[in-house]
Design an enzyme around this catalytic site. Sequence first.
Site, PDB file in Angstrom:
ATOM      1  N   SER A  14       0.926  -1.076   0.172  1.00  0.00           N
ATOM      2  CA  SER A  14      -0.222  -0.028   0.127  1.00  0.00           C
ATOM      3  C   SER A  14       0.925   1.185  -0.111  1.00  0.00           C
ATOM      4  O   SER A  14       1.420   1.612   0.682  1.00  0.00           O
ATOM      5  CB  SER A  14      -0.782  -0.224   1.411  1.00  0.00           C
ATOM      6  OG  SER A  14      -1.283   1.175   1.498  1.00  0.00           O
ATOM      7  N   MET A  74     -12.109   4.750  -0.966  1.00  0.00           N
ATOM      8  CA  MET A  74     -12.464   5.086  -0.051  1.00  0.00           C
ATOM      9  C   MET A  74     -13.347   6.235  -0.104  1.00  0.00           C
ATOM     10  O   MET A  74     -12.887   7.517   0.462  1.00  0.00           O
ATOM     11  CB  MET A  74     -11.649   5.040   1.263  1.00  0.00           C
ATOM     12  CG  MET A  74     -11.171   3.604   1.708  1.00  0.00           C
ATOM     13  SD  MET A  74      -9.769   3.466   2.533  1.00  0.00           S
ATOM     14  CE  MET A  74      -8.303   3.554   1.290  1.00  0.00           C
ATOM     15  N   ASP A 176      -6.628  -6.155   4.279  1.00  0.00           N
ATOM     16  CA  ASP A 176      -6.073  -5.000   4.425  1.00  0.00           C
ATOM     17  C   ASP A 176      -6.004  -4.360   5.683  1.00  0.00           C
ATOM     18  O   ASP A 176      -7.141  -4.013   6.241  1.00  0.00           O
ATOM     19  CB  ASP A 176      -6.819  -4.037   3.245  1.00  0.00           C
ATOM     20  CG  ASP A 176      -6.155  -2.608   3.125  1.00  0.00           C
ATOM     21  OD1 ASP A 176      -5.154  -2.390   3.595  1.00  0.00           O
ATOM     22  OD2 ASP A 176      -6.789  -1.895   2.439  1.00  0.00           O
TER      23      ASP A 176
HETATM   24  C1  DX5 Z   1      -6.160   1.925   5.370  1.00  0.00           C
HETATM   25  C2  DX5 Z   1      -5.643   1.413   4.083  1.00  0.00           C
HETATM   26  C3  DX5 Z   1      -4.774   0.470   4.152  1.00  0.00           C
HETATM   27  C4  DX5 Z   1      -3.436   0.748   4.687  1.00  0.00           C
HETATM   28  C5  DX5 Z   1      -2.762  -0.128   5.140  1.00  0.00           C
HETATM   29  O1  DX5 Z   1      -7.472   2.779   5.172  1.00  0.00           O
HETATM   30  O2  DX5 Z   1      -6.761   0.730   3.350  1.00  0.00           O
HETATM   31  O3  DX5 Z   1      -4.404   0.113   2.795  1.00  0.00           O
HETATM   32  O4  DX5 Z   1      -2.592   1.793   4.181  1.00  0.00           O
HETATM   33  O5  DX5 Z   1      -1.576   0.229   6.067  1.00  0.00           O
HETATM   34  P1  DX5 Z   1      -0.819  -0.784   7.027  1.00  0.00           P
HETATM   35  O6  DX5 Z   1      -0.384  -1.853   6.429  1.00  0.00           O
HETATM   36  O7  DX5 Z   1       0.363  -0.013   7.418  1.00  0.00           O
HETATM   37  O8  DX5 Z   1      -2.058  -0.958   8.164  1.00  0.00           O
HETATM   38 ZN    ZN Z   2      -6.346  -0.003   1.414  1.00  0.00          ZN
END
Ligand code: DX5
Ligand code: ZN
Length: 220
Positions: A14, A74, A176
Amino acid sequence: MNAKNSRKILVAPSILSADFSRLAEEIRDVEKAGCDMIHVDVMDGHFVPNLTLGPPVIRWIRKATHLPLDVHLMIEEPARYLENFRKAGADWITIHIEATDRVGETLEAVKKTGAKAGISLRPKTPVQKIEGFLLQVDLVLIMSVEPGFGGQAFMPEMMDKVRIVRKKFNGLISVDGGVNAQTASQAVNAGTDILVAGTAIFAAKDRSEAIRQLRANGGV
Ligand code: DX5
Ligand code: ZN
């Protein structure tokens, strides 16, 4: 059946945790480190209390890599922007079930653009809400943190949702949020195909090793 041994595990960094001042370089670096796709988190400041990027930035990301772009929207009423995301280079477009009252129509609109369609849900949304859409989608993205920010703690209880979806769905399941070498095995054992990880990859000293560890779901 042991879900763990039967499928290839895909790793999707990500870019939320990347250094945005050197985004193309960061993307090429994780591509070289062996990841399978690039996860792009799009936030609108309404659906989640954070803002990130939109189609103009995705157009540049598209030029930086040949890997599939897995775009996680989102945003409220995503139907308004689907064509723009597709034209910018999105290969997979995932919408949130909570972001619109016209989920079925929006998923059909995603497919009409030529992108693969995904559906996601917040931790508080019961998994039963997405069951009626499983025939329409190529991907189910299970959130294992509250959407909005990277670096949060993995919610192990969300793996029940993965197990429930796995029984009824032959497409790809993605997890995720908070995925790292310690938590990856829980996601994979539940039936996950794609591990999305921001912090665990971009903050790692050795990104190839971080990706290798995720793919081995924490094992060696
Ligand atoms: C949160 C995002 C994720 C996030 C994951 O809203 O959808 O993709 O970036 O980040 P980590 O791996 O740091 O939890
Ligand atoms: Zn995400």
